[in-house]
Scaffold this motif. Structure first.
Motif, PDB file in Angstrom:
ATOM      1  N   GLU A 104       0.866  -1.178   0.000  1.00 43.51           N
ATOM      2  CA  GLU A 104       0.000   0.000   0.000  1.00 43.51           C
ATOM      3  C   GLU A 104       0.899   1.224   0.000  1.00 43.51           C
ATOM      4  OE1 GLU A 104      -3.470   2.226   2.658  1.00 43.51           O
ATOM      5  OE2 GLU A 104      -2.677   0.261   3.293  1.00 43.51           O
ATOM      6  N   VAL A 105       0.691   2.108  -0.949  1.00 45.52           N
ATOM      7  CA  VAL A 105       1.583   3.256  -1.125  1.00 45.52           C
ATOM      8  C   VAL A 105       0.804   4.556  -1.002  1.00 45.52           C
ATOM      9  CG1 VAL A 105       3.143   4.449  -2.737  1.00 45.52           C
ATOM     10  CG2 VAL A 105       3.149   1.945  -2.608  1.00 45.52           C
ATOM     11  N   ARG A 106       1.374   5.480  -0.250  1.00 51.12           N
ATOM     12  CA  ARG A 106       0.864   6.847  -0.215  1.00 51.12           C
ATOM     13  C   ARG A 106       1.956   7.779  -0.729  1.00 51.12           C
ATOM     14  NH1 ARG A 106      -2.522   7.468   5.513  1.00 51.12           N
ATOM     15  NH2 ARG A 106      -3.964   5.712   5.142  1.00 51.12           N
ATOM     16  N   ARG A 107       1.519   8.887  -1.326  1.00 53.97           N
ATOM     17  CA  ARG A 107       2.451   9.847  -1.902  1.00 53.97           C
ATOM     18  C   ARG A 107       2.294  11.195  -1.202  1.00 53.97           C
ATOM     19  NH1 ARG A 107       0.666   6.205  -5.640  1.00 53.97           N
ATOM     20  NH2 ARG A 107       1.900   5.751  -7.513  1.00 53.97           N
ATOM     21  N   THR A 108       3.415  11.794  -0.846  1.00 57.45           N
ATOM     22  CA  THR A 108       3.433  13.143  -0.287  1.00 57.45           C
ATOM     23  C   THR A 108       4.510  13.917  -1.041  1.00 57.45           C
ATOM     24  OG1 THR A 108       2.695  12.401   1.904  1.00 57.45           O
ATOM     25  CG2 THR A 108       3.812  14.525   1.788  1.00 57.45           C
ATOM     26  N   TYR A 109       4.078  14.771  -1.951  1.00 59.71           N
ATOM     27  CA  TYR A 109       5.005  15.414  -2.873  1.00 59.71           C
ATOM     28  C   TYR A 109       5.135  16.913  -2.607  1.00 59.71           C
ATOM     29  CZ  TYR A 109       4.878  11.097  -5.679  1.00 59.71           C
ATOM     30  OH  TYR A 109       4.988   9.802  -6.123  1.00 59.71           O
ATOM     31  N   ASP A 110       6.284  17.443  -3.007  1.00 55.78           N
ATOM     32  CA  ASP A 110       6.591  18.877  -2.924  1.00 55.78           C
ATOM     33  C   ASP A 110       6.540  19.378  -1.484  1.00 55.78           C
ATOM     34  OD1 ASP A 110       7.388  21.298  -4.028  1.00 55.78           O
ATOM     35  OD2 ASP A 110       5.331  21.964  -4.437  1.00 55.78           O
ATOM     36  N   VAL A 111       7.287  18.701  -0.607  1.00 51.97           N
ATOM     37  CA  VAL A 111       7.331  19.078   0.812  1.00 51.97           C
ATOM     38  C   VAL A 111       8.773  19.336   1.249  1.00 51.97           C
ATOM     39  CG1 VAL A 111       5.186  17.958   1.499  1.00 51.97           C
ATOM     40  CG2 VAL A 111       7.292  16.605   1.430  1.00 51.97           C
ATOM     41  N   GLY A 112       9.553  19.952   0.358  1.00 53.75           N
ATOM     42  CA  GLY A 112      10.962  20.190   0.640  1.00 53.75           C
ATOM     43  C   GLY A 112      11.206  21.235   1.715  1.00 53.75           C
ATOM     44  N   VAL A 113      12.470  21.336   2.123  1.00 54.64           N
ATOM     45  CA  VAL A 113      12.832  22.185   3.250  1.00 54.64           C
ATOM     46  C   VAL A 113      12.735  23.674   2.934  1.00 54.64           C
ATOM     47  CG1 VAL A 113      14.313  20.412   4.237  1.00 54.64           C
ATOM     48  CG2 VAL A 113      15.295  22.107   2.671  1.00 54.64           C
ATOM     49  N   ALA A 114      12.556  24.034   1.663  1.00 53.22           N
ATOM     50  CA  ALA A 114      12.372  25.450   1.332  1.00 53.22           C
ATOM     51  C   ALA A 114      11.082  26.011   1.915  1.00 53.22           C
ATOM     52  CB  ALA A 114      12.373  25.642  -0.188  1.00 53.22           C
ATOM     53  N   GLY A 115      10.148  25.120   2.257  1.00 53.41           N
ATOM     54  CA  GLY A 115       8.904  25.509   2.947  1.00 53.41           C
ATOM     55  C   GLY A 115       8.612  24.451   3.986  1.00 53.41           C
ATOM     56  N   ILE A 116       9.327  24.476   5.099  1.00 45.53           N
ATOM     57  CA  ILE A 116       9.309  23.371   6.060  1.00 45.53           C
ATOM     58  C   ILE A 116       7.916  23.150   6.655  1.00 45.53           C
ATOM     59  CG2 ILE A 116       9.867  24.748   8.106  1.00 45.53           C
ATOM     60  CD1 ILE A 116      11.414  21.334   7.184  1.00 45.53           C
ATOM     61  N   HIS A 117       7.070  24.189   6.666  1.00 46.95           N
ATOM     62  CA  HIS A 117       5.712  24.041   7.216  1.00 46.95           C
ATOM     63  C   HIS A 117       4.902  23.022   6.421  1.00 46.95           C
ATOM     64  CE1 HIS A 117       5.763  27.105   4.114  1.00 46.95           C
ATOM     65  NE2 HIS A 117       4.469  26.904   3.914  1.00 46.95           N
ATOM     66  N   ARG A 118       5.224  22.850   5.129  1.00 46.35           N
ATOM     67  CA  ARG A 118       4.507  21.872   4.302  1.00 46.35           C
ATOM     68  C   ARG A 118       4.784  20.453   4.796  1.00 46.35           C
ATOM     69  NH1 ARG A 118       6.850  23.395  -1.480  1.00 46.35           N
ATOM     70  NH2 ARG A 118       8.720  23.134  -0.210  1.00 46.35           N
ATOM     71  N   LEU A 119       6.006  20.227   5.255  1.00 47.51           N
ATOM     72  CA  LEU A 119       6.383  18.915   5.773  1.00 47.51           C
ATOM     73  C   LEU A 119       5.760  18.655   7.148  1.00 47.51           C
ATOM     74  CD1 LEU A 119       8.104  16.314   5.661  1.00 47.51           C
ATOM     75  CD2 LEU A 119       9.978  17.633   6.671  1.00 47.51           C
ATOM     76  N   LEU A 120       5.806  19.653   8.022  1.00 45.60           N
ATOM     77  CA  LEU A 120       5.294  19.472   9.381  1.00 45.60           C
ATOM     78  C   LEU A 120       3.796  19.215   9.394  1.00 45.60           C
ATOM     79  CD1 LEU A 120       7.369  22.246  11.196  1.00 45.60           C
ATOM     80  CD2 LEU A 120       7.844  19.788  11.035  1.00 45.60           C
ATOM     81  N   ASP A 121       3.133  19.567   8.314  1.00 44.70           N
ATOM     82  CA  ASP A 121       1.703  19.315   8.192  1.00 44.70           C
ATOM     83  C   ASP A 121       1.398  17.850   7.850  1.00 44.70           C
ATOM     84  OD1 ASP A 121      -0.990  20.299   8.208  1.00 44.70           O
ATOM     85  OD2 ASP A 121      -0.986  20.205   6.017  1.00 44.70           O
ATOM     86  N   LYS A 122       2.453  17.060   7.570  1.00 44.12           N
ATOM     87  CA  LYS A 122       2.277  15.667   7.125  1.00 44.12           C
ATOM     88  C   LYS A 122       2.701  14.644   8.187  1.00 44.12           C
ATOM     89  CE  LYS A 122       1.097  17.246   3.064  1.00 44.12           C
ATOM     90  NZ  LYS A 122      -0.316  17.185   2.625  1.00 44.12           N
ATOM     91  N   LEU A 123       2.772  15.041   9.424  1.00 40.03           N
ATOM     92  CA  LEU A 123       3.281  14.141  10.466  1.00 40.03           C
ATOM     93  C   LEU A 123       2.424  12.892  10.635  1.00 40.03           C
ATOM     94  CD1 LEU A 123       4.494  16.650  13.214  1.00 40.03           C
ATOM     95  CD2 LEU A 123       5.871  15.358  11.566  1.00 40.03           C
ATOM     96  N   ASP A 124       1.115  13.028  10.507  1.00 40.94           N
ATOM     97  CA  ASP A 124       0.239  11.854  10.638  1.00 40.94           C
ATOM     98  C   ASP A 124       0.517  10.845   9.522  1.00 40.94           C
ATOM     99  OD1 ASP A 124      -0.961  12.816  12.903  1.00 40.94           O
ATOM    100  OD2 ASP A 124      -2.716  13.651  11.867  1.00 40.94           O
ATOM    101  N   THR A 125       0.748  11.330   8.315  1.00 44.68           N
ATOM    102  CA  THR A 125       1.062  10.438   7.193  1.00 44.68           C
ATOM    103  C   THR A 125       2.411   9.773   7.402  1.00 44.68           C
ATOM    104  OG1 THR A 125      -0.172  11.920   5.739  1.00 44.68           O
ATOM    105  CG2 THR A 125       1.248  10.303   4.677  1.00 44.68           C
ATOM    106  N   ILE A 126       3.364  10.509   7.930  1.00 44.28           N
ATOM    107  CA  ILE A 126       4.681   9.947   8.213  1.00 44.28           C
ATOM    108  C   ILE A 126       4.561   8.808   9.231  1.00 44.28           C
ATOM    109  CG2 ILE A 126       6.895  10.433   9.341  1.00 44.28           C
ATOM    110  CD1 ILE A 126       6.805  13.202   7.989  1.00 44.28           C
ATOM    111  N   ARG A 127       3.765   9.007  10.251  1.00 41.64           N
ATOM    112  CA  ARG A 127       3.606   7.980  11.294  1.00 41.64           C
ATOM    113  C   ARG A 127       2.866   6.751  10.766  1.00 41.64           C
ATOM    114  NH1 ARG A 127       2.045  12.779  14.521  1.00 41.64           N
ATOM    115  NH2 ARG A 127       3.907  13.443  15.684  1.00 41.64           N
ATOM    116  N   TRP A 128       2.073   6.910   9.697  1.00 38.99           N
ATOM    117  CA  TRP A 128       1.310   5.801   9.118  1.00 38.99           C
ATOM    118  C   TRP A 128       2.210   4.736   8.506  1.00 38.99           C
ATOM    119  CZ3 TRP A 128       1.629   4.804   3.834  1.00 38.99           C
ATOM    120  CH2 TRP A 128       0.758   3.823   3.326  1.00 38.99           C
ATOM    121  N   ALA A 129       3.352   5.115   7.977  1.00 35.06           N
ATOM    122  CA  ALA A 129       4.165   4.238   7.132  1.00 35.06           C
ATOM    123  C   ALA A 129       5.011   3.248   7.923  1.00 35.06           C
ATOM    124  CB  ALA A 129       5.072   5.089   6.248  1.00 35.06           C
ATOM    125  N   ASP A 130       5.270   2.098   7.275  1.00 37.47           N
ATOM    126  CA  ASP A 130       6.270   1.151   7.777  1.00 37.47           C
ATOM    127  C   ASP A 130       7.669   1.544   7.304  1.00 37.47           C
ATOM    128  OD1 ASP A 130       4.401  -0.593   9.027  1.00 37.47           O
ATOM    129  OD2 ASP A 130       3.952  -1.505   7.093  1.00 37.47           O
TER     130      ASP A 130
END
Length: 254
Positions: free
Chosen positions: A147-173
């Protein structure tokens, strides 16, 4: 898969549906088959759990189509990577339901039963320019049964975009992080997640990125623990490693 094919062949011999001579002819080509321009590995599915994947770049379209035909043989799902539109058009003459992803440059022919479900893989990209490599990784992981999820365009140039994806990060193996430029995203994700991180440097960037070498060295020197690195632009390799990890997780849970 090859195990099922072997079992069925033995059952057919036992039940006199296939004579011994025909069975021997089929078994002869099981380890490998020499096509003259390629030696096709029919045993890889038995050893690795998934059939040989076709690296299409550098091959003619006719060669790609012939290898697809020999590997698939109407029973197996086959993946081709780094494929051109011409390669796809030729394969589609044999398998009209073949699917081409122009962004990832992949060809997929789905046959037989789907692989047993394995684990959860998250594919992340730093920028939109990294999507061809990220999609190659995502499609490879999917066809291998994850099962694959995609989270794209969340680079460090806008770190808030990444911090908004913490739940998705915790979902993965397992997390695959694809980044060019300086490749910093892998280190940041490695500092946020406790799962294995597979970093993929891409050849995206300005001159001093040296076609991905800068990102590769940055990822190799990551101060975050638990980050491994594959070759530049190698989305397929990252997905294959992620699949090996999810396979072990599923076997441990069984």
């Amino acid at each position: 898969m090859v195990k099922d094919e072997l079992r069925q062949l033995l059952e057919d011999v036992k039940n006199s549906k296939v004579d011994i001579g025909d069975a021997l002819a089929k078994l002869k080509n099981l380890p490998y088959e020499d096509l003259g321009f390629a030696v096709v590995d029919h045993h890889r599915a038995l050893r690795k759990g998934f059939p040989e994947v076709i690296f299409c770049q550098g091959k003619t379209s006719d060669q790609v189509a012939q290898i697809f035909n020999k590997l698939c043989d109407g029973r197996r799902s086959i993946l081709g990577t780094r494929a051109s539109r011409e390669d796809y058009d030729r394969v589609r003459e044999i398998y009209p339901d073949a699917v081409y992803n122009e962004l990832a440059r992949t060809i997929v022919v789905n046959r037989g039963e789907k692989p047993a479900p394995k684990g959860k893989i998250l594919v992340m990209s730093a920028g939109t320019a990294d999507l061809p490599v990220a999609e190659e990784a995502a499609i490879t992981a999917e066809i291998m049964g994850n099962e694959v999820r995609r989270t794209y365009d969340v680079g460090v140039a806008g770190i808030h975009r990444l911090l908004d994806k913490l739940d998705t990060i915790r979902w993965a193996d397992v997390i695959i992080v694809v980044a060019g430029m300086e490749g910093a995203l892998a280190s940041v994700v490695g500092g946020l997640a406790d799962q294995p991180i597979i970093a993929v440097p891409t050849s995206v960037g300005y001159g001093a990125s040296f076609n991905g070498l800068s990102a590769l060295l940055c990822m190799l020197n990551s101060c975050a623990s638990g980050v491994s690195v594959v070759n530049i632009d190698n989305g397929f390799g990252a997905a294959t490693m992620a699949n090996a990890i999810t396979k072990m997780i599923e076997e441990a849970r069984a």
